[in-house]
Each structure stands twice: as structure tokens, then as C-alpha cells.
Design a protein around this motif. Structure first.
Motif, PDB file in Angstrom:
ATOM      1  N   LEU A 388      39.328 -16.798   8.161  1.00  0.00           N
ATOM      2  CA  LEU A 388      40.680 -17.338   8.325  1.00  0.00           C
ATOM      3  C   LEU A 388      41.647 -16.324   8.932  1.00  0.00           C
ATOM      4  O   LEU A 388      42.720 -16.684   9.404  1.00  0.00           O
ATOM      5  N   LYS A 389      41.273 -15.037   8.926  1.00  0.00           N
ATOM      6  CA  LYS A 389      42.145 -14.050   9.553  1.00  0.00           C
ATOM      7  C   LYS A 389      42.102 -14.220  11.075  1.00  0.00           C
ATOM      8  O   LYS A 389      43.020 -13.850  11.780  1.00  0.00           O
ATOM      9  N   ARG A 390      40.984 -14.753  11.568  1.00  0.00           N
ATOM     10  CA  ARG A 390      40.852 -14.900  13.010  1.00  0.00           C
ATOM     11  C   ARG A 390      41.227 -16.277  13.505  1.00  0.00           C
ATOM     12  O   ARG A 390      41.828 -16.432  14.550  1.00  0.00           O
ATOM     13  N   THR A 391      40.778 -17.272  12.791  1.00  0.00           N
ATOM     14  CA  THR A 391      41.065 -18.619  13.255  1.00  0.00           C
ATOM     15  C   THR A 391      41.831 -19.338  12.167  1.00  0.00           C
ATOM     16  O   THR A 391      41.254 -19.828  11.222  1.00  0.00           O
ATOM     17  N   SER A 392      43.156 -19.275  12.264  1.00  0.00           N
ATOM     18  CA  SER A 392      43.906 -19.835  11.148  1.00  0.00           C
ATOM     19  C   SER A 392      44.398 -21.242  11.483  1.00  0.00           C
ATOM     20  O   SER A 392      44.637 -21.578  12.642  1.00  0.00           O
ATOM     21  N   PRO A 393      44.548 -22.052  10.454  1.00  0.00           N
ATOM     22  CA  PRO A 393      45.087 -23.392  10.657  1.00  0.00           C
ATOM     23  C   PRO A 393      46.550 -23.302  11.089  1.00  0.00           C
ATOM     24  O   PRO A 393      47.184 -22.261  10.922  1.00  0.00           O
ATOM     25  N   GLU A 394      47.099 -24.380  11.648  1.00  0.00           N
ATOM     26  CA  GLU A 394      48.524 -24.402  11.977  1.00  0.00           C
ATOM     27  C   GLU A 394      49.334 -24.264  10.694  1.00  0.00           C
ATOM     28  O   GLU A 394      48.855 -24.638   9.633  1.00  0.00           O
ATOM     29  N   PRO A 395      50.578 -23.750  10.794  1.00  0.00           N
ATOM     30  CA  PRO A 395      51.406 -23.622   9.584  1.00  0.00           C
ATOM     31  C   PRO A 395      51.527 -24.968   8.865  1.00  0.00           C
ATOM     32  O   PRO A 395      51.660 -26.003   9.522  1.00  0.00           O
TER      33      PRO A 395
END
Ligand code: ADP
Ligand code: ZN
Length: 722
Positions: A388-395
């Protein structure tokens, strides 16, 4: 009765130090284990004879036993079980006895039920109402007056009058329908070679007629249930009763049906949702030995067993086996204790055995049988980590682009996907955007959780409910309250916006126990939904054949807890959830979203290497002296007044005796500092394995009494550190 048994020591279901003595009036036949009514102050209470003896102690006037109940006396094994359990958890034995006496009506003997059926002479005076009753009653079976009246659409008085005139005959119904005897060969599969080997080892253990604990270790779907059914059949064949313990009430329904198919007869079910009459029926049938198989929740251990010969603990790793209110016993451990007192085997079954159990296998104390997947599949499906540090969901969203893409593919192929998030409700926090105020429970130091389906805010600690405020209760700004963080309901919203055509089901304990949830689980299994969003409930024992992808939304949740078993629990949970995928015809995959992809647990999960993970975890526990390499007990002090509670906790900490191999940590304010208006402080006692922890606790706390509104709880082998 022998002439000198004139005194009965009777254990009462109350928090007393031990049994009370009563005089046995002449002519009353008592045995150890008899259920008796005795006077206590102005009241009459039911207790159990713990011992019988001769002359009364000099100078003490004893009151008389009032009556004895017509029930099979509580066995000696069961009485020793109660004493042991009480001593182990430092509970008054009467509190443990109370768990045995959970079906009060059962002691009064079967209450006869009167039913009516049509008989000889027709009444002289006929009315349309009377005619309807006679017509209904003429259909063949005897019915209770109220049922008959209802079926005929008349008042009960019409039925009663007809009975009086002899047009209806009163018959006595058997008050409690007996449980039919099981047929050991009624059902069952032709076992695979693997299953046969496993079943043979269990049968060999049963043939020894001794205590022995066996771990049945194999992935979900490897056929463990069918194997332990064989062990149950062996116990029944030897004339005994068998208990199958399950961690969840929700699981009992499907299991009842399976047991019925295998043994051709309805087993007894036991859990807290039973109606009083059914409780009485089960209780009495267990006591007189006619209920041969019981499928139940942990409290089934306390049923008054006549000849228990086997306990199977399914999903033995489940922490739900630990009771967290009342007597804080662990049902798996107490099943093992019961087996050792009753000299019969105990089978522990799991796809992810607890570290405690695995260590007992290592030490040679428990035996083990392994089952491989019948379809030759590896232990876990292929597991991928999403960093998740690299591919994070939208806020404000929780599904990463990668997970979304994979779910999309699965749905397009007509398969089923599961998104797992262990958080009930819509959002764990609600904040005011204007002033930062957080909505909290008025009784607990905890945030209120928004439950949007129910349109309410709920406290997950005390159950407090309130409506969502329009304005901030603190600064009164309008329309500024915002949800923070995800729960399954919010995740469902996100999923619905991403996959508008998906048929989405949300599975959590909010569906309430029993029917609703059972129906939802069956619908999922039958493929009526293609996108399932669920809490840990979906991890437990269900078989979803259409599921090919599991997405773990937040794998780090459980790892962050203060619980020494947090990592082990995370492993079990993730392995079980991931294991839901690919149990049907198609292979499955799991994708795990985490901020800690380098964590040894995540790496082991990715490699599917349980042994590597557990050997590492064992080293960590051993070095820290944590269970099962050391012993723990928690002392929880609560009170309505903060400073007073703290003072009491500190005094208690200072008064701890010095002992080799024991350290007392704290007091510290509990992670949940207040529940139901009571402030909470904790002490943790850590002891080496050889130390008699109970003796230490008794020495220290034996004289300490709860003082005024202050309360002290002792939790031996704690599972909650909140
Ligand atoms: P577990 O308890 O390990 O999860 P189960 O005993 O529930 O596994 O078995 C999984 C599925 O396989 C069940 O649907 C069960 O009916 C079926 N099954 C188990 N053993 C056999 C067998 N020997 N032959 C055919 N089907 C079997
Ligand atoms: Zn609360």
C-alpha cells in the motif's frame, strides 16, 4: 441410606467459598451428586450434594435438606471437573456450578402436557363451534387445548367444555420428545486413503479407553469433519456420549444437518439462543444418557454428562472459545481437562492450529494426524501482497487499483470474489471537520461506530446506541460530521460504485445470529451473490465453492494490537480467509493489502510456509517467556471513580509478594480506559512455566476483597489485553 450419612455438604450456585452443610432428614435418599433443594436465609435454592458424612459438628444447629430432585445425580467426574476448573481460574466453585444449572425447569421433572382428541359420545348440545372443534380433533392427532382452539377458531372454553362432557378425551403427551438413537452406519462417504489412515489412528486411540489428545491438522475442505465423525461413531459404539464443540452459534445449524445426515438422527444442539423448553429437553436427555450426540457452543461442556466418551473441538485455535465475561474459562483447555478427569480422548481439529497446541505436539504430549487436501491442492492458495505504500487507493477509498482490477476480472469471468475487512459498521470514527470533535460513547472511552444500515451510532463495547447528530455536539457547526476510516458497510458502498452490476452481500455479525445470517451464508455458497464483503465471520468454516479471489483489505489491523497472540491470530485469520478461495473446481488466489510487506508474517504467508512462520513465532514467545513457555494472568481493577480506582490498583501492585520466577507488571491504565462508566486499570502477572501461578495469586489476592464499588477480576490465561 446408610445410617451414618446424616450430613450433606451441598454446593450452591452462588459465589461462596465452598459447600454448606445441611442435615439429611430421615428417609431422604441422597447420593453424592444428588440435586437438592435447601433453605438459605429466607430463600430456597437448588444445589448439588458434594459430600455426605456422619455426625454433625458439635454445637452447630444445621437446617434440613428440603427435597431431592428426581434426576440422575451429577457424576463424580463432573464434580471433580467443577472443583478443578474453579481452582484453576480462582473462582468460587458455586459460580462454576451455576453454569451446570442452566436449565432450571429440567430439575422439576418432565412437566406433563395434556392434549385432546375426539372420543366416543357426541355431545347432546351441538353448536357450530363445537362441531368445528370435533371435526378438527377428529383428524387423528392429539392437540393441546390452545392449539385445538386456535385451529378450530374458537375459544379454549369450548374445548374444555367438550372434554368435560366426554366428547374429547384427554391424553398425556410425552413432555419432552426423546432424542432418537443415532445409527452409526446411516451415512458417510467412502473415505479416501488419507482419511482412512487418520480415522484409523483416532479409532485406535478410542480403543485404548484412556485420555489422549489428538490434533487433526488439515486445510479446510480436506475432510476433517468426516474423519472426526468416525471417532464419534467409535465413542458411541462403546456406549458413550460424544460432544462436538463449535466456536460460533452461527455454525451449529449447518453442522446439525451434517451430523443428522451422517448418523441418521437429530443430534441435540446446545447454545445460548435455545428456548427454555428445548434447554430442559437437552439437559435432561444429556443427564439420563439418551442424548448421545451434542453439537454445541462452549457452555455445552457443563451439561450434566452421564457417560461422556469423546470431545471434539472444531476450529480449536479460535479465541471465541475463551469466555470473556463471568468465569473466564477457555473451552478448548477445559475440554482437555475434562478428558483427563474422565479418562477419554479429546480431538482438536483445525486448519490453522494454535501455537499452544503445536507446542504440545512438539513436546509429545498430544498426538497428531495430518490430512492432505483431497484435490492435491497446496495448503494455501497463491497469495500475492499489495504494497500500500506504493499503490495506494484514492483518498477516502480502500481498494487499491490493483485489487480493483483483479476483482473486475473475476466478476467478468462470472466467478465470485470476497473482500475481507475485520470491521463492522460503516466507519470506525466520526469527526467534526470544523472543530475536530470525535463522537464518543458516553459510557466508554471509545469511539462510536457508525452503522449506516441501522442509521445509528453504536458503541462496540457496551452496545450503547444513539442517532447520528446533524450538527456537531461540541461546536454546533452544521453538516460538518464526517466518517473516518472504513467498515464493511462503507467498503460495500465503494464496491457498489466501482462495480455497479455486481450482486453484493455484506456478511457480518450485524445480520444477527441464527436465520438471517444462515440464509445469507447459504445464498453466498449457492452463488446468488458474486461480490461478498465480510468480517471474520466469513473466515469460519464455510464452504464457498464459487469463490476464486479473496482480497484482504487491511492485513495490518490485528498485527498492531498489544496482544502477544496478535501475530498468531493474524496468521490464522489470513490463512483461513485466503483459504476460502479456490475450494471449488477452479483454483483460487488471495491478494493481501498491507503497509508491511516485508514483515516475516507477510513473507511466510506469501510463501505459504506455516512451519517457517511458526518456528519463528515460537522463538519469539520462548525468548519473551510468553505462553505456552510461560504463564500469564491479568488482574483488572474497575471502579466508577477514576482516582480511587487508580489508588486501589497501585496499592494492590505494591502488595504483590516477591516470588522466584514471577513478575508483576503494572498497574497501567487499560487500553480501553473506561467501559460502561467504569474506569479500568490492569496488572499483568508473568510467571515461569514451573511456577504454581494459582498458588501465587491466592497468596496475594486471597485476602483482597472487592471494596465498595471497586471490583477486581482475575483472568488466568488472558486472551484479551484491552
Ligand atoms: P474439513 O472439515 O476439513 O473442512 P469436510 O469434512 O467438511 O472438510 O469436507 C469438505 C467437503 O468434502 C465436504 O463437502 C464433504 O462433504 C466432502 N467430503 C469429505 N470427505 C469426503 C469423501 N471421502 N468423499 C466425498 N466427499 C467428501
Ligand atoms: Zn460504550
Amino acid at each position: 441410606m446408610t445410617g451414618d450419612s446424616t450430613i450433606a455438604d451441598v454446593l450452591l450456585p452462588l459465589a461462596l467459598d465452598g459447600p454448606y452443610s445441611y442435615r439429611v432428614p430421615a428417609g431422604l435418599q441422597l447420593k453424592p451428586g444428588s440435586y437438592v433443594s435447601v433453605p438459605l436465609g429466607p430463600r430456597q435454592v437448588t444445589g448439588v450434594v458434594w459430600a455426605l458424612s456422619g455426625a454433625p459438628p458439635a454445637g452447630r444447629a444445621l437446617r434440613d435438606v428440603i427435597a431431592v430432585h428426581e434426576v440422575m445425580p451429577l457424576s463424580e467426574t463432573h464434580r471433580r471437573f467443577i472443583d478443578w476448573l474453579a481452582a484453576y481460574y480462582l473462582e468460587p466453585p458455586g459460580n462454576v456450578l451455576r453454569m451446570v444449572l442452566r436449565a432450571p425447569g429440567a430439575l422439576d421433572g418432565p412437566r406433563a402436557q395434556i392434549a385432546y382428541r375426539a372420543a366416543g359420545p357426541r355431545p347432546i348440545r351441538m353448536t357450530p363451534q363445537r362441531a368445528r372443534v370435533l371435526e378438527t380433533a377428529g383428524e387423528g392427532f392429539a392437540m393441546r387445548a390452545t392449539d385445538l382452539a386456535e385451529a378450530a377458531g374458537v375459544g379454549v372454553s369450548v374445548v374444555k367444555a367438550l372434554a368435560k362432557e366426554g366428547a374429547l378425551e384427554a391424553v398425556e403427551l410425552p413432555a419432552l420428545k426423546p432424542f432418537p438413537p443415532p445409527d452409526l452406519n446411516a451415512g458417510g462417504f467412502i473415505l479416501t486413503a488419507d482419511q482412512r489412515v487418520a480415522a484409523d489412528s483416532l479409532r485406535a486411540v478410542l480403543a485404548q479407553r484412556q485420555h489422549k489428545v489428538m490434533l487433526l491438522d488439515g486445510v479446510t475442505g480436506s475432510g476433517k469433519t468426516e474423519v472426526y465423525f468416525e471417532a464419534m461413531a467409535a465413542a458411541l459404539a462403546s456406549g458413550g456420549q460424544a460432544l462436538l464443540l463449535l466456536p460460533e452459534i452461527a455454525l451449529t445449524e449447518p453442522f446439525l444437518a451434517r451430523v443428522e445426515r451422517r448418523f441418521g438422527a437429530e443430534p441435540a444442539a446446545w447454545h445460548s439462543d435455545l428456548r427454555p423448553r428445548e434447554r430442559e429437553r437437552v439437559w435432561r436427555s444429556v443427564a439420563d444418557g439418551t442424548a448421545k450426540i451434542v453439537v454445541g457452543a462452549r457452555s455445552a461442556l457443563f451439561l450434566p454428562w452421564k457417560v461422556l466418551k469423546l470431545i471434539v473441538v472444531d476450529e480449536e485455535h479460535e479465541s471465541a472459545y475463551k469466555q470473556d465475561d463471568g468465569v473466564p474459562y477457555h473451552a478448548r483447555d477445559m475440554a482437555v481437562l475434562y478428558g483427563s478427569l474422565g479418562r477419554f480422548p479429546v480431538v482438536l481439529s483445525s486448519a490453522t492450529p494454535s501455537l499452544e497446541t503445536l507446542v504440545n505436539v512438539d513436546r509429545g504430549r498430544y498426538g497428531v494426524v495430518h490430512l492432505k487436501d483431497r484435490h492435491g491442492r497446496p495448503e494455501l492458495p497463491e497469495i500475492g501482497l499489495i504494497d500500500l505504500k506504493r499503490t495506494s487507493p484514492e483518498p477516502g477509498h480502500w481498494l487499491s487499483p490493483q485489487l480493483l482490477a483483479e476483482v473486475g476480472k473475476v466478476l467478468a469471468e462470472g466467478d465470485q470474489a470476497l473482500l475481507f475487512l475485520n470491521r463492522r459498521g460503516y466507519a470506525p470514527l466520526t469527526l467534526c471537520r470544523a472543530c475536530g470533535h470525535r463522537l464518543e460513547c458516553p459510557h466508554c472511552a471509545a469511539s462510536l461506530v457508525e452503522h449506516r444500515f441501522r442509521r445509528q451510532l453504536m458503541c462496540h463495547h457496551c452496545g450503547h446506541l444513539e442517532a447520528m447528530p446533524q450538527d456537531c455536539p461540541s461546536c454546533h457547526a452544521q453538516g460538518k460530521m464526517v466518517p473516518v476510516g472504513p467498515g464493511v458497510e462503507r467498503l460495500a458502498e465503494e464496491a457498489a460504485s466501482r462495480f455497479p452490476d455486481a450482486r453484493i452481500a455484506v456478511l457480518s455479525s450485524d445480520l444477527s445470529r441464527g436465520r438471517l445470517l444462515g440464509d445469507a451464508i447459504r445464498d453466498v455458497a449457492e452463488g446468488r451473490y458474486n461480490l461478498v464483503i465480510g468480517t471474520q465471520l466469513v473466515a469460519k468454516g464455510h464452504h464457498f465453492p464459487h469463490l476464486t479471489l479473496v482480497g484482504v483489505v487491511d492485513a495490518d489491523l490485528a498485527l498492531e494490537s498489544s496482544d502477544p497472540r496478535g501475530a498468531e491470530r493474524t496468521w490464522a485469520l489470513l490463512a483461513q480467509v485466503a483459504g476460502r478461495a479456490g475450494r471449488g473446481a477452479k483454483p483460487g488466489r488471495a491478494l493481501v493489502q498491507t503497509y508491511l510487506p516485508e514483515h516475516p508474517l507477510m513473507q511466510a504467508l506469501k510463501k505459504g510456509d506455516r512451519d517457517a512462520y511458526f518456528s519463528q513465532e515460537k522463538t519469539i514467545r520462548e525468548q519473551a517467556g510468553l505462553p505456552p513457555y510461560g504463564r500469564l494472568a491479568a488482574i483488572i481493577i474497575t471502579g466508577p471513580d477514576g482516582p480511587e480506582t487508580e489508588r486501589f490498583a497501585r496499592q494492590l501492585g505494591m502488595s504483590a509478594p516477591l516470588a522466584d520466577g514471577v513478575s508483576v507488571l503494572g498497574p497501567a491504565i487499560a487500553p480501553i480506559a473506561m467501559v460502561r462508566g467504569r474506569h479500568r486499570w490492569r496488572l499483568l502477572v508473568k510467571a515461569q512455566r514451573e511456577v504454581n501461578l494459582q498458588a501465587f495469586l491466592r497468596l496475594w489476592l486471597g485476602q483482597v476483597k472487592s471494596r465498595g464499588a471497586l471490583a477486581l477480576q482475575i483472568d488466568v490465561d488472558p486472551y484479551s489485553f484491552l
